[in-house]
Design a protein around this motif. Structure first.
Motif, PDB file in Angstrom:
ATOM      1  N   GLY A 153      45.839  46.982  52.920  1.00 17.87           N
ATOM      2  CA  GLY A 153      45.413  48.253  53.500  1.00 17.87           C
ATOM      3  C   GLY A 153      45.046  49.311  52.475  1.00 17.87           C
ATOM      4  N   ALA A 154      45.343  49.050  51.187  1.00 22.45           N
ATOM      5  CA  ALA A 154      45.018  50.040  50.151  1.00 22.45           C
ATOM      6  C   ALA A 154      43.509  50.146  49.978  1.00 22.45           C
ATOM      7  N   GLU A 155      43.084  51.319  49.557  1.00 21.28           N
ATOM      8  CA  GLU A 155      41.648  51.497  49.343  1.00 21.28           C
ATOM      9  C   GLU A 155      41.272  51.063  47.931  1.00 21.28           C
ATOM     10  N   VAL A 156      40.226  50.280  47.857  1.00 16.46           N
ATOM     11  CA  VAL A 156      39.704  49.820  46.570  1.00 16.46           C
ATOM     12  C   VAL A 156      38.357  50.510  46.353  1.00 16.46           C
ATOM     13  N   ASP A 157      38.157  51.011  45.141  1.00 15.54           N
ATOM     14  CA  ASP A 157      36.866  51.644  44.865  1.00 15.54           C
ATOM     15  C   ASP A 157      36.344  51.176  43.502  1.00 15.54           C
ATOM     16  N   GLU A 158      35.352  51.879  43.001  1.00 14.43           N
ATOM     17  CA  GLU A 158      34.673  51.440  41.783  1.00 14.43           C
ATOM     18  C   GLU A 158      35.528  51.599  40.533  1.00 14.43           C
ATOM     19  N   THR A 159      36.695  52.240  40.648  1.00 16.68           N
ATOM     20  CA  THR A 159      37.555  52.388  39.464  1.00 16.68           C
ATOM     21  C   THR A 159      38.425  51.144  39.234  1.00 16.68           C
ATOM     22  N   CYS A 160      38.413  50.213  40.170  1.00 15.61           N
ATOM     23  CA  CYS A 160      39.335  49.063  40.105  1.00 15.61           C
ATOM     24  C   CYS A 160      38.681  47.853  39.439  1.00 15.61           C
ATOM     25  N   TRP A 161      39.529  47.036  38.836  1.00 22.26           N
ATOM     26  CA  TRP A 161      39.103  45.702  38.379  1.00 22.26           C
ATOM     27  C   TRP A 161      39.986  44.644  39.048  1.00 22.26           C
ATOM     28  N   SER A 162      39.403  43.478  39.289  1.00 21.01           N
ATOM     29  CA  SER A 162      40.215  42.344  39.730  1.00 21.01           C
ATOM     30  C   SER A 162      41.110  41.888  38.584  1.00 21.01           C
ATOM     31  N   ASP A 163      42.212  41.212  38.950  1.00 16.97           N
ATOM     32  CA  ASP A 163      43.191  40.727  37.972  1.00 16.97           C
ATOM     33  C   ASP A 163      42.772  39.310  37.536  1.00 16.97           C
ATOM     34  N   LEU A 164      42.369  39.190  36.278  1.00 16.85           N
ATOM     35  CA  LEU A 164      41.838  37.897  35.810  1.00 16.85           C
ATOM     36  C   LEU A 164      42.905  36.805  35.809  1.00 16.85           C
ATOM     37  N   ASP A 165      44.163  37.163  35.485  1.00 15.45           N
ATOM     38  CA  ASP A 165      45.240  36.153  35.527  1.00 15.45           C
ATOM     39  C   ASP A 165      45.414  35.629  36.943  1.00 15.45           C
ATOM     40  N   TYR A 166      45.382  36.543  37.903  1.00 15.68           N
ATOM     41  CA  TYR A 166      45.525  36.143  39.301  1.00 15.68           C
ATOM     42  C   TYR A 166      44.375  35.206  39.690  1.00 15.68           C
ATOM     43  N   CYS A 167      43.159  35.556  39.295  1.00 17.91           N
ATOM     44  CA  CYS A 167      41.996  34.701  39.624  1.00 17.91           C
ATOM     45  C   CYS A 167      42.178  33.308  39.023  1.00 17.91           C
ATOM     46  N   ARG A 168      42.651  33.270  37.756  1.00 15.90           N
ATOM     47  CA  ARG A 168      42.860  31.971  37.097  1.00 15.90           C
ATOM     48  C   ARG A 168      43.949  31.178  37.812  1.00 15.90           C
ATOM     49  N   ASN A 169      45.072  31.851  38.105  1.00 16.10           N
ATOM     50  CA  ASN A 169      46.214  31.158  38.719  1.00 16.10           C
ATOM     51  C   ASN A 169      45.900  30.640  40.117  1.00 16.10           C
ATOM     52  N   THR A 170      45.049  31.369  40.826  1.00 13.90           N
ATOM     53  CA  THR A 170      44.698  30.944  42.189  1.00 13.90           C
ATOM     54  C   THR A 170      43.401  30.117  42.202  1.00 13.90           C
ATOM     55  N   LYS A 171      42.899  29.833  41.001  1.00 20.55           N
ATOM     56  CA  LYS A 171      41.665  29.040  40.850  1.00 20.55           C
ATOM     57  C   LYS A 171      40.494  29.651  41.618  1.00 20.55           C
ATOM     58  N   ASN A 172      40.457  30.967  41.653  1.00 24.77           N
ATOM     59  CA  ASN A 172      39.313  31.637  42.274  1.00 24.77           C
ATOM     60  C   ASN A 172      38.274  31.857  41.172  1.00 24.77           C
ATOM     61  N   TRP A 173      37.570  30.772  40.854  1.00 23.81           N
ATOM     62  CA  TRP A 173      36.676  30.805  39.692  1.00 23.81           C
ATOM     63  C   TRP A 173      35.441  31.643  39.936  1.00 23.81           C
TER      64      TRP A 173
END
Ligand SMILES: NC(=O)c1ccc[n+]([C@@H]2O[C@H](COP(=O)([O-])OP(=O)(O)OC[C@H]3O[C@@H](n4cnc5c(N)ncnc54)[C@H](OP(=O)(O)O)[C@@H]3O)[C@@H](O)[C@H]2O)c1
Length: 347
Positions: A153-173
């Motif tokens: 429910g949190a708002e995400v805007d242009e100041t945010c980055w995705s978490d690269l470790d999370y992407c790697r760990n979840t294999k969201n390549w």
């Protein structure tokens, strides 16, 4: 890292460099989003150079060659993201570059190198040839929201980055590669003093111009053709292909940084219920996979930056309706007999 570079002096001339008499290049011109971009640019009077991997593939490129104005204003040139010389040759003489080419897959072997090295090559080639006033990069909301650092429910805007470790760990390549590619693009654009503007769409739907089904259209097709019996406990934001504003941010002198183009967030269950209401003749899944029900809540994506500039987005129901209608018209989804209802409006 810093999220965007300040516009250079050259970008202030961008508005004067629009339409007739100006040449722009679109990478991956035959793709779903890029085909619409090429169509719009031709309508606006640009001379367009579209990069494709095989300009001799008449079947794959026919939809581009048949666009209004294509005979006079569109040239298709061979280029691969991993071949910088081919990109530089395509960009030479262009005032603008739209970088839309990328694999769209979760296979790391196919995704990471073309997305990351390809984007580096695009930025270097655009800087090397000289005369490019602005590069518009079609990135993804996958570069801003992926990770456990955003509460539901949190708002995400242009100041945010995705978490690269999370992407790697979840294999969201896909999200991993797009995030690294965008970070690299910002770093290199700053180093090379190139005016870069980034558009970050959510899942893009709408009518297809190209002859085959792309990944985001397939996301809907699978709920209609009987290939899945349940829907996932997952959420997604949807945006209409006409609301991906690459051309607009190219022409707008004040445009800078990133623009989330995220549209409305729906649970997959809601998507299926809308599809079933509009297209009751198809075997749309009615059950959530896993039996726990619809528990997932997504982020809210801020469309403030686009909205401040007077740009809105179409309702998700229209995105779904136009996708299905187009799949039927193109013969990619067999028509059935029951009449189609008008799209319900989802705000
Ligand atoms: N569709 C969405 O929901 C969505 C959402 C957010 C962001 N995006 C981004 O928008 C862009 C376009 O997506 P799309 O949905 O329009 O994808 P698409 O229909 O699959 O088109 C991708 C294009 O990239 C080209 N390409 C792939 N690898 C290449 C390489 N190594 N060298 C040169 N060209 C290459 C493809 O060329 P070939 O035809 O030769 O394969 C194709 O023209 C991508 O950057 C994607 O990440 C898409």
């Amino acid at each position: 890292m810093q999220k965007w570079v300040l516009r250079t002096q050259a970008s202030n001339n961008c508005a004067a460099a629009c339409g007739h008499g100006h040449t722009v290049c679109v990478t991956g011109a035959g793709g779903f989003i890029a085909s619409w971009l090429v169509k719009l640019l031709l309508e606006k009077g640009y001379t367009v150079r579209g990069t494709v991997r095989n300009p001799d593939d008449d079947e794959k490129n026919a939809h581009l060659r048949s666009l209004d104005g294509a005979a006079e204003q569109l040239t298709l040139v061979r280029a691969d993201l991993l071949d910088m010389e081919s990109l530089a040759a395509a960009f030479r003489g262009c005032q603008g570059v739209f970088h839309a080419a990328s694999p769209v897959t979760d296979d790391p072997e196919k995704m990471i190198e073309p997305a990351v090295e390809g984007t580096k090559n695009v930025i270097h080639a655009a800087a090397d040839v000289g005369g490019v006033r602005r590069v518009v990069f079609t990135s993804s909301i996958g570069t801003v929201y992926m990770g456990s650092h955003h509460a539901p429910g949190a708002e995400v805007d242009e100041t945010c980055w995705s978490d690269l470790d999370y992407c790697r760990n979840t294999k969201n390549w896909y999200c991993y590669a797009k995030t690294v590619a965008e970070q690299v693009a910002w770093e290199l654009a700053e180093q090379r003093q190139l005016d870069l503007v980034v558009v970050n769409p959510s899942l893009v739907l709408g009518p297809l111009l190209q002859p085959s089904v792309n990944a985001s259209s397939c996301h809907i097709l699978k709920y209609l053709d009987g290939s899945v019996k349940t829907y996932a406990d997952a959420v997604q934001a949807y945006v209409h292909v006409r609301d991906v504003r690459d051309a607009w941010v190219y022409e707008e002198p004040s445009a800078c940084g990133q623009y989330l183009c995220a549209g409305h967030v729906l649970h997959r269950g809601e998507v299926c219920r809308i599809l079933a209401k509009m297209f009751p003749e198809y075997p749309v899944p009615t059950e959530c996979k896993g039996g726990a029900g619809e528990t997932k809540k997504g982020c809210r994506f801020s469309s403030r930056r686009l909205a401040e500039l007077g740009v809105g987005v179409a309702p998700a129901s229209l995105c779904l309706h136009d996708t299905v209608n187009s799949l039927q018209v193109k013969g990619l989804l067999p028509r059935r007999t029951t009449a189609v209802a008008d799209p319900p409006v989802i705000s």
